[in-house]
Design an enzyme around this catalytic site. Sequence first.
Site, short mmCIF file in Angstrom:
data_model
loop_
_atom_site.label_atom_id
_atom_site.label_comp_id
_atom_site.label_asym_id
_atom_site.label_seq_id
_atom_site.Cartn_x
_atom_site.Cartn_y
_atom_site.Cartn_z
CB VAL B 19 26.89 44.40 37.69
CG1 VAL B 19 27.87 45.45 37.54
CG2 VAL B 19 27.65 43.29 38.47
CE LYS B 106 34.09 38.10 34.60
NZ LYS B 106 33.26 38.95 35.59
CD GLU B 130 40.38 48.96 37.28
OE1 GLU B 130 41.32 50.08 36.65
OE2 GLU B 130 40.70 48.16 37.58
N GLY B 135 37.12 43.04 39.84
CA GLY B 135 35.80 43.89 40.49
C GLY B 135 36.41 45.41 40.94
CB ILE B 137 40.93 45.60 43.02
CG1 ILE B 137 40.17 44.69 43.95
CG2 ILE B 137 42.42 45.96 43.41
CD1 ILE B 137 40.84 43.25 44.14
CD GLU B 191 27.05 32.36 36.97
OE1 GLU B 191 26.26 31.94 35.86
OE2 GLU B 191 28.08 33.11 37.13
CE LYS B 206 37.43 37.86 36.83
NZ LYS B 206 36.85 37.26 38.08
N GLY B 303 30.37 41.39 43.47
CA GLY B 303 29.34 41.82 43.99
C GLY B 303 28.93 43.04 43.21
#
Lengths: 435, 435
Positions: B19, B106, B130, B135, B137, B191, B206, B303
Amino acid sequence: MAQDNQAPIRIALLGAGTVGSQTARLLVEQHDELVHRIGRDYQIVGIATLDPVNDPWIDQSLLTRDTAELCTRADIVIELIGGIEPARTFVLKAIESGASVVTANKALLAKHGPEIYKAAQEHGVDIFFEAAVGGAIPIVRPLRESFAGDKVNSMLGIVNGTTNYILDEMTTKGLDFDVALHQAQEKGYAEADPTGDIEGYDAANKAAIMATLAFHTQVGIDDVSVEGITKITAADIAAATAEHKVIKLLAVVEHTEAGVSARVYPALIDENHPLASVHGSFNAVFIKAKEADDIMLYGRGAGGAPTASAVVGDVVMAARNIVSGTTATGIQTYNTLPLAPADASKAAFAVRFLIHDKPGVLASIAEEFANHGISINGVNQDLQPTQHDPGYSGELQQLRVVTHLCDEVTLRKTVDAVCKLECVSGEPSILRVLD
Amino acid sequence: MAQDNQAPIRIALLGAGTVGSQTARLLVEQHDELVHRIGRDYQIVGIATLDPVNDPWIDQSLLTRDTAELCTRADIVIELIGGIEPARTFVLKAIESGASVVTANKALLAKHGPEIYKAAQEHGVDIFFEAAVGGAIPIVRPLRESFAGDKVNSMLGIVNGTTNYILDEMTTKGLDFDVALHQAQEKGYAEADPTGDIEGYDAANKAAIMATLAFHTQVGIDDVSVEGITKITAADIAAATAEHKVIKLLAVVEHTEAGVSARVYPALIDENHPLASVHGSFNAVFIKAKEADDIMLYGRGAGGAPTASAVVGDVVMAARNIVSGTTATGIQTYNTLPLAPADASKAAFAVRFLIHDKPGVLASIAEEFANHGISINGVNQDLQPTQHDPGYSGELQQLRVVTHLCDEVTLRKTVDAVCKLECVSGEPSILRVLD
């Protein structure tokens, strides 16, 4: 915003119809909770309406017919009059008086958005309009804020509940357009003058707003190409159903190398597509962004309470900004993107012709498509025409041609040429096919 | 924010993983467009990472191992380290140094949110996140802003892509959990230590954030009841498929009269439910609000590029606020709502028992349910057990009981009692059924 720091924020409501009444209810009913969220008390200082109002949530002592005067004594003006004038005059009056404006008025913004955004910026006030597109669905704010780090390539959605309801009724009950419209009017889902909805203008206003926000360029109502649903017949619906498709009125805005486009048209959608299951007053919008990929936002696109939810959300944000002495960034149209020429956008089309079936018909029609450089994806001659087809005489067969991607200008030229063939009769039906 | 008005905004990046690299790319690639949106120039002043980085978008000259020092010379700090420490220390350091913070972390917010939100408020800086839920959205911003005029009653969604991928693979390929997990790890979708995902902790983080934002009350990770997907067997999937259902891991937060609840659990969903068609790394969240009614938000939940899109959107908003000398309203937890007791929430459950099939089995099992006051909606004995069922011996039959609404505490007591019956063997499988 010249008021004292501790005085309650003054809210004026212009219009006391369905959404106005629900907005008043939320502001009264949720007062304590909203004061928490705003960080200061507020009060409704006036409700402007020309008609008598009999509504438990509307305080009669607040009613006034002097809308212009009310605009000068509020910190936030909620405009729910609708239409261009006198809404435009009052919105500008409010802004010039230093009030932030919350509106659900898509027609006004699609026509006079630049003037209003500029006035708001010059006077240091907010202009919020989440309810103008997709009712309760958060669309405007995500476009203004969440996608600020991304590049929106296109948006596509169902943004008009009335036409969605009519097409639903035609599909599930086999009704013809006029009958479905009449029933929608009787049930209050369509207005006495339904033109704005059924001719696609309401969706076009929303398309203009979506394109402006998504591409940061000015797109007005006159830049939108509009096709409504008045030409859709029961025969079109039957043909769609036979091919496991539904017909939906779409608003589509795109940013391609050719420029920006904003279009409203009815299209054939596969029955498994997520948009196919968006019914009645629900709306849904797909956003395709370069980095975020596909986003879908779905919810109630109309109705008093859902629309009021979006309006009051905007009021809270405007009030918070007043408390902290700031405004949101204005509507940014720093791009000057050209409108894409009409023939720049390619689509697949489904064309239904009424024909006198005799040997060689298909060959001559196929030849016209070939002559115009349009390649045919499929042909269906199984479907029977009905008396709903314009020009139907009872002796005709139906021929349905689905093209590969082509531009609409060439497609229409081709269809005109086909219609001049002796074997072809009546009015053809042309629909886009969503891929 | 002590910097000169004309100087570029200084951005620091903590973490240079997937990221981080995509965030750096967007900040470089879209520089001119973002400067337009912000209204001022910006520059990346440092990228903190302990590992060597070989990435075309990461400028080697900006790399530093002194994260704490970097936090003191930035206007916006992007925290993409993940985990609790040292992320918490650096985020607080940045806030204390007057920098706004953008994070996708998170776990940190679900554990130390109140401390961080309070610090941000005290130091007059923004904290945006956000990317921490769903992700790309837009979920966090709509909750903070769009629903400010409404009352959120519940949220329900698929918010973990790894478990969604594993359950998809189990469903479409008939794989057992361990095999599907192993394949997900080989393909990089899970992972090396998958605990956080498969035990439901990531979704629980979340859920805690969603509940805090939706209900304006503090809900931390320790308040979330969590059940992962490690007990789901191929037999569960087969039984679900036979009944036209799919199993999805859900995060569910609710505000009822009994209080607030936040739960993560796998549930049976009808194959026609919109959530059933959310596959792979896609996430979807349903919001039920008092006025807005149902809203669904759908998109890429994970992603590099989609997450970076949300991160950079937050950076632009934080930068705009710096330009206009303001901050967004902080995270508001003005409510002090109690946690709903475990038995306050009712659900329908599907329980599969392995039984020695002889006359009277169903009667004795049904009697236990009746004794506990749980009413049975349906029973299915057609399904065959498989070697995937814990305790399977090859001689057992499968009995599936679906209850009407009941509370989980009573349900589990009932199942315990049933399991003590002589005719019942092995481990039962218990799944909620989404209505």
